[in-house]
Write a protein that holds these residues in place. Structure first.
Motif, PDB file in Angstrom:
ATOM      1  N   GLN A   1     -11.187  35.317 -16.068  1.00 25.45           N
ATOM      2  CA  GLN A   1     -10.283  34.509 -16.890  1.00 25.45           C
ATOM      3  C   GLN A   1     -10.375  35.025 -18.320  1.00 25.45           C
ATOM      4  N   HIS A   2      -9.240  35.176 -18.960  1.00 26.55           N
ATOM      5  CA  HIS A   2      -9.191  35.582 -20.366  1.00 26.55           C
ATOM      6  C   HIS A   2     -10.165  34.704 -21.168  1.00 26.55           C
TER       7      HIS A   2
ATOM      8  N   SER B   1     -11.189  33.955 -11.959  1.00 24.40           N
ATOM      9  CA  SER B   1      -9.862  33.340 -11.990  1.00 24.40           C
ATOM     10  C   SER B   1      -8.933  34.030 -11.013  1.00 24.40           C
TER      11      SER B   1
ATOM     12  N   ASN C   1      -2.737  34.956 -15.262  1.00 23.02           N
ATOM     13  CA  ASN C   1      -3.939  35.480 -15.918  1.00 23.02           C
ATOM     14  C   ASN C   1      -4.226  36.903 -15.448  1.00 23.02           C
TER      15      ASN C   1
ATOM     16  N   TYR D   1      -1.954  39.270 -17.130  1.00 23.61           N
ATOM     17  CA  TYR D   1      -2.351  39.334 -18.540  1.00 23.61           C
ATOM     18  C   TYR D   1      -3.573  40.232 -18.709  1.00 23.61           C
TER      19      TYR D   1
END
Ligand code: SF4
Lengths: 350, 612
Positions: free
Chosen positions: B467-468, B474, B479, B482
């Protein structure tokens, strides 16, 4: 020369020691194993043991590979590394060599550690790098949804062996001993007390500690170890190994293991023919004995040995590596880059 | 007797013999002595994959070529002017690389009936009129060696082993080089074996004296020192320079160096070299396999070391999955690929450049890895530092590409001052306040390096999508996209932080020759020659292959034609064509051998004539 790592360690040394509880070792992540999975108990026992080890949690690292068991580091509030399939042992080896000051734990399974990662595991054991290996043995591939594993019994019917497995299984304890492991133990997911004792001993052992944990996968291989873990059957089917003590088992402690040459046999201590004095006495320092005991695993007529098979002191790879470096520095002085660049045959051009 | 002395600007000598004849040693000694005299030079060892191939056979021939002179020397020489052949097989294998009219010095003892048969000569080539286009010197080196040692009571094996020193002594005489550096070396090397020490020194001197007294050599040669940049020099091979580059990088970063490696030709010498520098805090780990080599390095990197792994193409193939992990966990690790002929086991001791696309694309998923390539043996030092700089600053795995030709080749190397080397000091994250494992530096997009042992920064990393910011696992689709884009962008941004590409020659013109890696010397020689002949040709050599310098496209568009010589089927040319949409053409050689300058010159002429 002071490296950046040494600088960090020096400043971390001033942090006052904390009195931990098991809660301190549980991370904020939701545990995602199937309800009823044996992994829960292993996680709980590990978190329970950690505060007693006297090692700050920022000095503790859990490294895993791939599989159900390998989710373990996410749930420990320590440093953690969920690496790739079979390679946790190698990642952890590099980490421990680079940072002998850390307490390094490897969490692996029968597929991760014995199949795809078998090579790294045996080399780790022979090198005796000071790390702890927890091998969750559930005799099945859980994460990939139910194929047989290298510890599954012959004849096992699984998704990939509809006609029954024809693969002869590994006995992890024998394999570890064969790879010259210095600490080999077996414990059970459903025996929290025993597991805590074994985990503590593993942590205290200097060198690679190999702990096989019988773990129930209630989804794909439910009950694989019930005869060794459940109240009704456990006493008859398990013999606990205790250093310096005779091997007795049975509901009434009325049976024992006697060595007949090199062959362990079950005898009764109640029928008057043998007494407890005739029984095999466990010795954790005896390598020959450890092989005999581990081999009992593969003999259905004998009770399953559980406990510490072997615990021997021998030099660790990381200690010897540090020693060589320290000695080289003592002899030649701390390496100087300018000197290195100007070493050997050189000449000037004007 | 008085001999004529002639001056030469440059000369290329090739020593060739059985793999047990010590030709690599002879060549290395000649090189070191020549370097000490201030000549510029370039060398090419050429040895078989077999350690001790059957004696006298063609595939057991081992060669060492040195090109030296008072001019700038960029290549080991397209052809040799002098061939020293210790037996018939050595002559047969190497005669093709001798210039017409060149000199051959043979050990006549190596031309027995048995030797001729093993070499596949129906009759003695030394008696063949065809040999008359060369100047042939026939010397019974074996006999002369035996004579020099006759009172020493040595085994015939020892006597036989010293005959290469006779050849070396002769060549020292012929090119007027001092014996002392080699004598010193022998004394040190064989200090524990006085017999061998004495016999080698005696034979070396005997070779020299033979040159002085024999009637057959009428001339000797003088090759003056080159006009190199003033300063202190040493001779260095590519593998040694690579090893030293990483020691320097670790020192300049104030980190310990960790090498996880599995022996593989032609990369093993880096492991050997680094294993000697324990007092520099260098930890070398000979792992159980290639995978453990790289994964142990990743573990060491997690712990805060400058971690590297050395290998060649087949090893990179095995490390592939782990490199994806390094991309995902964003830890610095440098993978050194000393390329060799492939695919599969291929040609272990021969050079090739066919792993560029492997480095660029050879992983599952979108897994960009920066690539740095060394251009000359000495340049390996700086390329190693640059690869480390990028890895540490951008928290990423990096490929350092060298090849068998650079690894074993050598050249004079201007010794740098350690304080002039880039400062690579790293900053570990220590503040717990606001720490997130994937909170990035705004400029570099690097995530923080938070090493175990730091209080309050306990966190978990792994190969599952992150996860960012938090770095938690995630599976969120948006995400994932991204993060994929972010990792790509991080690598792309390195382009802002590397030197712009510089053309050697004019910035505009008819033809730009673009190269990468070990072809630098051959391309440079060819382009220099073509320019001297008045052609509009320039040279661009890429050190950074991912990302490429920002002005690369601009440079390409300034030329009517673009030629990309590569020791592969056309890998960089493919990238340039797709990335910059230029109609670049390739010149491809896949023989396990480096380019000869003439091969490139020929192609240049062809293109300029409009032939393509
Ligand atoms: S599949 Fe089996 S081993 Fe995996 S989490 Fe579920 S119960 Fe546990």
């Amino acid at each position: 020369m002071s490296t950046k790592v040494n600088e960090m360690l020096a400043s971390a040394a001033s942090v006052a020691p904390v009195k931990y509880t098991s809660k301190d070792f549980s991370s904020d992540q939701d545990v995602r194993w199937c309800p009823g999975c044996g992994d829960y108990s292993i996680l709980a026992q590990t978190q329970r043991v950690m505060p007693d080890l006297g090692i700050p949690k920022h000095k503790t690292v859990f490294v895993s590979g791939i599989g159900c068991s390998s989710r373990f580091p996410y749930y420990m509030n320590t440093y953690g590394f969920h690496s790739i399939h079979g390679r946790a042992t190698a990642v952890a080896s590099g980490l421990k060599m680079a940072r002998p000051d850390l307490s390094v734990w490897i969490v692996t399974g029968d597929g991760d550690g014995m199949s795809i990662g078998g090579n790294h595991l045996i080399h780790l054991l022979r090198r005796n790098i000071d790390v702890n290996v927890l091998l969750f043995n559930n005799q099945i591939y859980g994460l990939t949804k139910g194929q047989y594993s290298p510890t599954s019994e012959v004849g096992k019917v699984t998704k990939s062996t509809p006609y029954g497995s024809i693969d002869y299984p590994f006995n992890p304890a024998s394999l570890a001993l064969g790879a010259s492991a210095s600490f080999v133990a077996r414990t059970l997911d459903r025996d929290p007390k025993h597991m805590q004792v074994v985990l503590k001993r593993a942590a205290e052992h200097k060198g690679t500690s190999f702990v096989e944990i019988y773990q129930n996968c209630n989804v794909f291989n439910d009950g694989a170890f019930f005869q060794f873990t459940e109240k009704e059957s456990k006493d008859e089917n398990v013999v606990f190994l205790e250093h310096g003590k005779p091997l007795v088992f049975g509901k009434e402690k009325e049976k024992g293991i006697k060595l007949d040459g090199f062959t362990p046999t079950v005898v009764s201590t109640k029928d008057g023919k043998y007494s407890v004095n005739d029984l095999l006495v466990h010795n954790e320092k005896d390598t020959t004995l450890s092989f005999i005991l581990a081999d009992m695993t593969m003999k259905p007529a004998l009770p399953r040995p559980v406990g510490i098979f072997l615990s021997l002191e021998r030099p660790t790879y990381d200690d010897m590596m540090t020693l060589q470096i320290d000695e080289a520095k003592k002899k030649r002085g701390e390496g100087d880059l300018e000197k290195l660049l100007n070493s050997g045959d050189t000449w000037m051009i004007n | 007797m008085a001999k004529n002395t002639q001056n030469l600007d440059e000369v290329t000598i090739r020593f060739a013999g059985d793999s047990g004849d010590g030709m690599q040693l002879t060549g290395t000694q000649f090189t070191n002595t020549t370097a000490l005299l201030g000549n510029d030079l370039s060398t090419l060892p050429d040895y078989p994959a077999e350690i001790r191939a059957p004696q006298g056979t063609l595939f057991g021939v081992s060669g060492f070529q040195i090109h030296f002179g008072s001019l700038e020397i960029n290549t080991p020489g397209d052809q040799c002017d002098v061939l020293v052949a210790m037996n018939a097989a050595a002559l047969k294998v190497n005669l093709g690389s001798l210039v017409d009219g060149g000199a051959i010095i043979v050990n006549t003892d190596g031309f027995s009936d048995k030797n001729l048969k093993l070499a596949g000569y129906p009759s003695n080539p030394l008696k063949d009129p065809a040999i008359q286009k060369y100047t042939l010197y026939e010397v019974d080196i074996t006999k002369l060696t035996t004579l020099a040692l006759q009172d020493m009571n040595l085994s015939s094996k020892i006597v036989d082993r010293s005959k290469n020193f006779f050849a070396l002594g002769m060549m020292y005489w012929m090119y007027n080089r001092p014996l002392e550096p080699t004598i010193e070396w022998i004394k040190k090397k064989f200090s524990a074996k006085p017999d061998i020490m004495e016999s080698n020194i005696r034979v070396l001197k005997a070779g020299w004296n033979y040159g002085e007294t024999t009637e057959i050599f009428k001339v000797r040669y003088e090759v003056g020192p080159a006009k190199l940049t003033p300063g202190k020099y040493r001779n260095i091979t590519g593998n040694q320079a690579t090893a030293w580059g990483f020691i320097a990088a670790a020192k300049r970063a104030h980190l310990d160096l960790f090498l996880g490696s599995y022996p593989i030709t032609p990369a093993s010498d880096i492991l050997h070299e680094l294993s000697m520098y324990k007092s520099y805090g260098v930890k070398t780990f000979q792992a159980e396999d290639e995978i453990a080599g790289v994964t142990s390095a990743i573990g060491a990197s997690f712990g805060g070391s400058l971690a590297i792994t050395t290998t060649s193409g087949p090893g990179v193939a095995l490390k592939t999955e782990a490199l994806g992990l390094a991309v995902m966990v964003e830890l610095p690790v440098v993978v050194i690929n000393v390329q060799r002929g492939g695919p599969s086991t291929g040609l272990p001791t021969k050079t090739e450049q066919a792993d560029l696309l492997q480095a660029l694309y050879g992983r599952n998923g979108e897994a960009p890895i920066p690539i740095v390539a060394a251009s000359t043996p000495g340049n390996c030092f700086y390329a190693a530092i640059e690869a480390s700089r990028i890895a540490l600053k951008y928290m990423t795995p990096v490929f350092l590409m060298t090849d068998g030709y650079l690894a074993n080749g050598s050249e004079p190397w201007l010794i740098p001052k350690s304080s002039d080397l880039p400062d690579l000091t790293v900053k570990f994250r220590t503040e717990a306040e606001g720490f997130m494992p994937y909170l990035r530096d705004e400029k570099t997009l690097a995530r923080p390096w938070a090493i175990p042992g730091t209080p309050g920064l306990e966190h978990r990393i792994g190969g599952l999508e992150k996860q960012h910011l938090t770095g938690n696992v995630s599976y969120d689709p948006a995400n994932h996209e991204y993060m994929v884009r972010l990792r790509a962008e991080k690598v792309e941004r390195i382009a802002d932080d590397i030197p712009t590409a510089k053309v050697e020659g004019d910035a505009k013109g008819d033809l730009l020759v673009v190269g990468w890696g070990g072809t630098y010397g051959a391309i440079k020689s060819a382009v220099t020659k073509m320019r001297a002949e008045g052609h509009s040709v320039s040279h661009l050599h890429l050190t950074h292959l991912n990302p490429m310098p920002k002005n690369t496209g601009e440079i390409l568009y300034n030329f009517k034609n673009v030629l990309v010589p590569e020791l592969n089927m056309g890998q960089l040319v493919k990238v340039l064509r797709s990335k910059y949409l230029v109609p670049a053409v390739g010149l491809n050689k896949i023989q396990g051998l480096p380019f000869k300058s003439v091969e490139i010159e020929k192609k240049i002429v062809e293109i300029l004539k409009g032939g393509k």
